[in-house]
Design a protein around this motif. Structure first.
Motif, PDB file in Angstrom:
ATOM      1  N   CYS A   1       0.841  -1.197   0.000  1.00  0.00           N
ATOM      2  CA  CYS A   1       0.000   0.000   0.000  1.00  0.00           C
ATOM      3  C   CYS A   1       0.880   1.252   0.000  1.00  0.00           C
ATOM      4  O   CYS A   1       2.058   1.200   0.332  1.00  0.00           O
ATOM      5  CB  CYS A   1      -0.938  -0.013   1.208  1.00  0.00           C
ATOM      6  N   PRO A   2       0.294   2.390  -0.363  1.00  0.00           N
ATOM      7  CA  PRO A   2       1.108   3.612  -0.480  1.00  0.00           C
ATOM      8  C   PRO A   2       1.394   4.291   0.865  1.00  0.00           C
ATOM      9  O   PRO A   2       2.105   5.290   0.898  1.00  0.00           O
ATOM     10  CB  PRO A   2       0.246   4.509  -1.356  1.00  0.00           C
ATOM     11  N   THR A   3       0.863   3.723   1.956  1.00  0.00           N
ATOM     12  CA  THR A   3       0.881   4.309   3.316  1.00  0.00           C
ATOM     13  C   THR A   3      -0.008   5.553   3.377  1.00  0.00           C
ATOM     14  O   THR A   3      -0.217   6.219   2.367  1.00  0.00           O
ATOM     15  CB  THR A   3       2.298   4.664   3.856  1.00  0.00           C
ATOM     16  N   CYS A   4      -0.515   5.806   4.567  1.00  0.00           N
ATOM     17  CA  CYS A   4      -1.354   7.001   4.770  1.00  0.00           C
ATOM     18  C   CYS A   4      -1.358   7.346   6.254  1.00  0.00           C
ATOM     19  O   CYS A   4      -0.560   6.796   7.017  1.00  0.00           O
ATOM     20  CB  CYS A   4      -2.773   6.752   4.248  1.00  0.00           C
TER      21      CYS A   4
ATOM     22  N   ARG B   1      -3.084   6.347   8.545  1.00  0.00           N
ATOM     23  CA  ARG B   1      -3.388   5.221   9.436  1.00  0.00           C
ATOM     24  C   ARG B   1      -2.159   4.357   9.706  1.00  0.00           C
ATOM     25  O   ARG B   1      -2.181   3.506  10.584  1.00  0.00           O
ATOM     26  CB  ARG B   1      -4.463   4.316   8.821  1.00  0.00           C
ATOM     27  N   THR B   2      -1.104   4.556   8.903  1.00  0.00           N
ATOM     28  CA  THR B   2       0.078   3.696   9.025  1.00  0.00           C
ATOM     29  C   THR B   2       0.782   3.958  10.347  1.00  0.00           C
ATOM     30  O   THR B   2       1.079   5.108  10.668  1.00  0.00           O
ATOM     31  CB  THR B   2       1.066   3.978   7.863  1.00  0.00           C
TER      32      THR B   2
ATOM     33  N   MET C   1       0.873  -4.560   3.731  1.00  0.00           N
ATOM     34  CA  MET C   1      -0.102  -3.488   3.919  1.00  0.00           C
ATOM     35  C   MET C   1       0.129  -2.750   5.240  1.00  0.00           C
ATOM     36  O   MET C   1       0.531  -3.347   6.239  1.00  0.00           O
ATOM     37  CB  MET C   1      -1.524  -4.065   3.900  1.00  0.00           C
ATOM     38  N   GLY C   2      -0.196  -1.460   5.222  1.00  0.00           N
ATOM     39  CA  GLY C   2       0.101  -0.622   6.373  1.00  0.00           C
ATOM     40  C   GLY C   2      -0.857  -0.738   7.537  1.00  0.00           C
ATOM     41  O   GLY C   2      -0.535  -0.319   8.649  1.00  0.00           O
ATOM     42  N   CYS C   3      -2.056  -1.268   7.331  1.00  0.00           N
ATOM     43  CA  CYS C   3      -2.988  -1.374   8.456  1.00  0.00           C
ATOM     44  C   CYS C   3      -3.907  -2.571   8.298  1.00  0.00           C
ATOM     45  O   CYS C   3      -4.045  -3.131   7.215  1.00  0.00           O
ATOM     46  CB  CYS C   3      -3.799  -0.096   8.624  1.00  0.00           C
TER      47      CYS C   3
ATOM     48  N   ASN D   1      -7.957  -1.777   6.403  1.00  0.00           N
ATOM     49  CA  ASN D   1      -8.200  -2.033   4.991  1.00  0.00           C
ATOM     50  C   ASN D   1      -7.275  -3.104   4.423  1.00  0.00           C
ATOM     51  O   ASN D   1      -7.521  -3.633   3.345  1.00  0.00           O
ATOM     52  CB  ASN D   1      -7.995  -0.752   4.176  1.00  0.00           C
TER      53      ASN D   1
ATOM     54  N   GLU E   1      -8.181  -5.075   1.133  1.00  0.00           N
ATOM     55  CA  GLU E   1      -7.670  -4.437  -0.087  1.00  0.00           C
ATOM     56  C   GLU E   1      -6.742  -5.363  -0.839  1.00  0.00           C
ATOM     57  O   GLU E   1      -6.584  -5.263  -2.051  1.00  0.00           O
ATOM     58  CB  GLU E   1      -6.919  -3.146   0.264  1.00  0.00           C
TER      59      GLU E   1
HETATM   60  S1  SF4 Z   1      -3.690  -0.251   3.748  1.00  0.00           S
HETATM   61 FE1  SF4 Z   1      -4.157   0.992   5.516  1.00  0.00          FE
HETATM   62  S2  SF4 Z   1      -2.257   2.144   5.902  1.00  0.00           S
HETATM   63 FE2  SF4 Z   1      -2.121   1.372   3.807  1.00  0.00          FE
HETATM   64  S3  SF4 Z   1      -2.917   3.053   2.571  1.00  0.00           S
HETATM   65 FE3  SF4 Z   1      -4.618   1.627   2.951  1.00  0.00          FE
HETATM   66  S4  SF4 Z   1      -5.620   2.503   4.768  1.00  0.00           S
HETATM   67 FE4  SF4 Z   1      -3.596   3.454   4.647  1.00  0.00          FE
END
Ligand code: SF4
Length: 351
Positions: A261-264, A266-267, A294-296, A299, A303
């Motif tokens: 994931c691109p990080t956001c 929530r990471t 994945m960062g979280c 999702n 995802e």
């Molecule tokens: S997987 Fe989680 S941390 Fe990664 S971009 Fe999606 S919402 Fe943000």
């Protein structure tokens, strides 16, 4: 994929239901056998399926014999103008000859090349590029995809009319649009296997992007049986880029495709180095696998549902999941090791 005719290049099948083959071209002096063999073996180790070498003179044509003995992938001789070099290359063990049948000097010469290839069951790659369009086609269509496609088909007819159909076709332009449009036209006009390439594409970054744009447009439509990413750089980078493009299109036959994931906001972990670390550790895996990082957990597994296996990080810990189902929770510092452990179990490979 479009069901093209299948041809055989050395021990590889090209076209039909065969996997898309990655090609590259040596930038060594072909007559320098040691350097050429070393480069070919390096490219083969990176996943190059077929290698082409320039044959500008008899020293190069003669070197093919020794080169062939020391490599494990099919060898293509690239010939311009001189039919004798094509005949000699065929005799010396080339697995395919790349020529433009329109510029090797007329009927008798063309027939000699055809006979040499037929004798040894060697296919010919008909290579046409926008720089070598004939005047009549230029006048009729201008320098357009239509002119290029017609030019390719004329060259192909020169062989077919003489009873030779062991052919694959490449049409090259440095324009992505023209490349895509021309290949689409040629694909409608015949069912010979197609070798994709954007010529003079540039250095590693832009060259890869241009090639990916063109190959993506064509391959999602099922057009293309083999490809070369042309780069003004080390040919190893061409092979690496080609493999990545095939992975991005899910057309690869082996190796790991990382879904990260691109990080956001929530990471809660340092995901960028973690993803890079995991990608590095998995680069030698042979099994075709999609691995998510994945960062979280909100999702993450959802995802990355298409992934075969993956991790979803949280605060100080993370989840390991397989085909969208959560397996277990592990502390953050063990995530990479546990993921690798699970992948070893899945693939039976030692990582
Ligand atoms: S997987 Fe989680 S941390 Fe990664 S971009 Fe999606 S919402 Fe943000």
């Amino acid at each position: 994929m479009k069901n093209t005719r299948q041809i055989k290049v050395g021990d590889r099948f090209l076209g039909g239901d065969a996997p898309i083959l990655v090609q590259s071209m040596c930038n060594t002096d072909t007559a320098d056998i040691n350097s050429t063999v070393t480069q070919i073996n390096e490219l083969a180790a990176q996943g190059c399926d077929i290698i082409r070498v320039a044959v500008p003179d008899f020293d190069a044509a003669n070197a093919l014999k020794e080169i062939k003995k020391n490599i494990s992938i099919p060898l293509v001789a690239d010939i311009h103008f001189d039919y004798r070099l094509a005949v000699e290359s065929a005799k010396n063990g080339a697995d395919k000859i790349r020529i433009n049948p329109g510029n090797i000097g007329g009927e008798d010469k063309l027939r000699e090349v055809i006979a040499a290839c037929k004798d040894r069951n060697i296919p010919v790659r008909v290579g046409v590029n926008s720089g070598s369009l004939d005047r009549e086609l230029l006048n009729k269509y201008g320098n357009t995809p239509r002119a290029l496609a017609e030019s390719a088909m004329r060259s192909v007819s020169l062989l077919c009319d003489r009873g030779f159909e062991d052919i694959c076709i490449s049409i090259k332009s440095s324009s992505v649009f023209k490349t895509v449009k021309t290949y689409r036209l040629v694909s409608e006009m015949c069912d010979f296997p197609l070798h994709l390439g954007v010529t003079e594409a540039g250095g590693e970054e832009m060259g890869t992007i241009k090639s990916a744009a063109a190959f993506g447009a064509l391959l999602v439509d099922g057009i293309g049986d083999t490809l070369r990413v042309s780069l003004t750089d080390d040919p190893v980078k061409e092979v690496v880029a080609a493999k990545k493009i095939l992975k991005a299109l899910d057309l690869h036959t082996s190796g790991v495709n990382i879904i990260s994931c691109p990080t956001c906001g929530r990471t809660r972990v340092d995901l960028i180095p973690l993803a890079a670390h995991i990608e590095k550790r998995l680069c030698g895996v042979k099994t075709k696998l999609n691995v998510a990082v994945m960062g979280c957990a909100v999702n993450g597994p959802g995802e990355a549902r298409e992934a075969d296996i993956g991790i979803a990080c949280g605060k100080g810990e993370g989840l390991i999941f397989k085909h969208g189902e959560i397996l277990y929770k592990v502390p953050e510092n063990e995530l990479a090791d546990k993921l690798i452990e699970e992948i070893e179990k899945m693939t039976g490979e030692k990582i």
